[in-house]
Design an enzyme around this catalytic site. Sequence first.
Site, PDB file in Angstrom:
ATOM      1  N   ASP A 195       0.839  -1.233   0.032  1.00  0.00           N
ATOM      2  CA  ASP A 195       0.143   0.087  -0.017  1.00  0.00           C
ATOM      3  C   ASP A 195       0.927   1.257  -0.042  1.00  0.00           C
ATOM      4  O   ASP A 195       1.500   1.502   0.855  1.00  0.00           O
ATOM      5  CB  ASP A 195      -1.073  -0.062   1.203  1.00  0.00           C
ATOM      6  CG  ASP A 195      -1.813   1.260   1.422  1.00  0.00           C
ATOM      7  OD1 ASP A 195      -1.715   2.021   0.567  1.00  0.00           O
ATOM      8  OD2 ASP A 195      -3.035   1.206   2.000  1.00  0.00           O
ATOM      9  N   HIS A 196       0.862   1.743  -1.083  1.00  0.00           N
ATOM     10  CA  HIS A 196       1.892   3.119  -1.197  1.00  0.00           C
ATOM     11  C   HIS A 196       1.933   4.118  -0.136  1.00  0.00           C
ATOM     12  O   HIS A 196       2.847   4.961   0.098  1.00  0.00           O
ATOM     13  CB  HIS A 196       1.992   3.592  -2.686  1.00  0.00           C
ATOM     14  CG  HIS A 196       0.881   4.387  -2.992  1.00  0.00           C
ATOM     15  ND1 HIS A 196      -0.262   3.673  -3.948  1.00  0.00           N
ATOM     16  CD2 HIS A 196       0.599   5.645  -3.058  1.00  0.00           C
ATOM     17  CE1 HIS A 196      -1.323   4.628  -3.756  1.00  0.00           C
ATOM     18  NE2 HIS A 196      -0.871   5.934  -3.445  1.00  0.00           N
ATOM     19  N   HIS A 258      -6.014   2.082   1.820  1.00  0.00           N
ATOM     20  CA  HIS A 258      -5.509   3.738   2.158  1.00  0.00           C
ATOM     21  C   HIS A 258      -6.149   4.137   3.577  1.00  0.00           C
ATOM     22  O   HIS A 258      -5.299   4.553   4.372  1.00  0.00           O
ATOM     23  CB  HIS A 258      -5.682   4.656   1.037  1.00  0.00           C
ATOM     24  CG  HIS A 258      -4.855   4.187  -0.027  1.00  0.00           C
ATOM     25  ND1 HIS A 258      -3.908   3.261  -0.358  1.00  0.00           N
ATOM     26  CD2 HIS A 258      -5.282   4.464  -1.652  1.00  0.00           C
ATOM     27  CE1 HIS A 258      -3.287   3.135  -1.483  1.00  0.00           C
ATOM     28  NE2 HIS A 258      -4.240   3.968  -2.068  1.00  0.00           N
TER      29      HIS A 258
END
Length: 507
Positions: A195-196, A258
Amino acid sequence: MTELSSKPAAKPAPPTTLFLFGAHGDLVKRLLMPALYNLSRDGLLDDGLRIVGVDHNAISDEGFAKKLEDFIRTEAASKVDHPEGQGLNADLWASLARNISYVQGDFLDDSTYEALEQKIIASGTGNAVFYLATAPRFFSEVVQRLGASGLLKETPQAFRRVVIEKPFGSDVPTAQALNACLLDVMSEKQIYRIDHYLGKETVQNILVSRFSNGLFEAFWNNHYIDHVQITAAETVGVETRGSFYEHTGALRDMLPNHLFQLLAMVAMEPPAAFGADAVRGEKAKVIGAIRPWSKADALKNSVRGQYTQGESGGKPVVGYREENNVAADSNTETFVALKVMIDNWRWVGVPFYLRTGKRMSARDTEIAICFKPAPYAQFRDTDVERLQPNYLRIQIQPNEGMWFDLQAKRPGPGLQMANIALGFAYKDFFEMQPSTGYETLIYDCLTGDQTLFQRADNIENGWRGVQPFLDAWREHTDVQPYKAGEDGPQAAKELLARDGRVWLDIG
């Protein structure tokens, strides 16, 4: 400024063959290769790193490397360091490019995996990472073929790891099925669900700020905190992702990964240590404690919106239904606002309000922690009718930093107060190198640190948290319109107004 470190300076990652599935896609060109360049710039990649693109298009090794270089120079230049303003460092790129090669092959063809095995043999190291920068429909197929070909077998001298981008399923059953597929051919310690958002410095700083400053932990609970707002606002529309978005929507795209990850960082209990298992275990617990609303409560505590024609950046833009590859009567949401409750001792009674949307007034990802107001009886009979609450604002992007709002008296006669923000921006205290946000995550994967990656139970708990909304919306498909350039539909404001609260301004 005194700097402290809890661990030695980072060392170069071990020699590894890094396979990039979907090598011609935007993710590889825009983010992964610039991130690898930046890691090389910082001395964090071993000379033995081999980068192998895997895709169905025909191209030579040299042609693939040149295509990546040209793209970074023209389209992703802002994400890499510019020594003396001259763009890519020619020598640095050349040292990286000579270890770039390419395998043409179908993801569903067993001969492709035979070619990958030969690449590993030729590399001189048994270490390998398989990065699935592909459409989600290929995840299970690729992993099963990697397992069947023996490419996921580890030895005491060599590791094998798989990196998977979101979405990790589309609801609870599909997430469970994907996890079962992965765990059928490898162990949890080999899986890196990326998950960036968790690669951003400010997100990682949430844990440091909470647990290394005694001031915070004393009042980080329902005795002092009134509510929490988490916002992820974008000014862009769906751009070229119309087909993907039609089947996904804002909730599936942003919430279970996110925004829930940001919620977990704020709400988790202190881990016993800052190891991967301890941190991920506490995050899974707090996501698992999200109250499962009934369908009626899910409808009451959620808002679905969709942008219509309006203005963005001073220019007219079309509505969602006029975007490419979007149905003219689409009811897919481009905005979501939710109220969720965490049923544990620390957070009982504290609402968490989450919102995300496209085509909003500003780009802003922020966590706002609202503290309960101080007693104000002593200000009776003055111009101060009610004290404003104090907010701790943690901005993830674009202006990374933390600010604490407090009340101060304005100079002059009479009692008038002003809201003052105390805090810091990262760029004012630290040298911020250009980055994509993937540098830390790629380095951690190469070195075997899973702290910032999601575990199977975290993924499934996240989908359980949003499943009541998915179920309720399946029967009530209407979306509330909002003009592009606005901050969501009126119903989102009413969601908080019912509780006597208001959203903070975006931007």
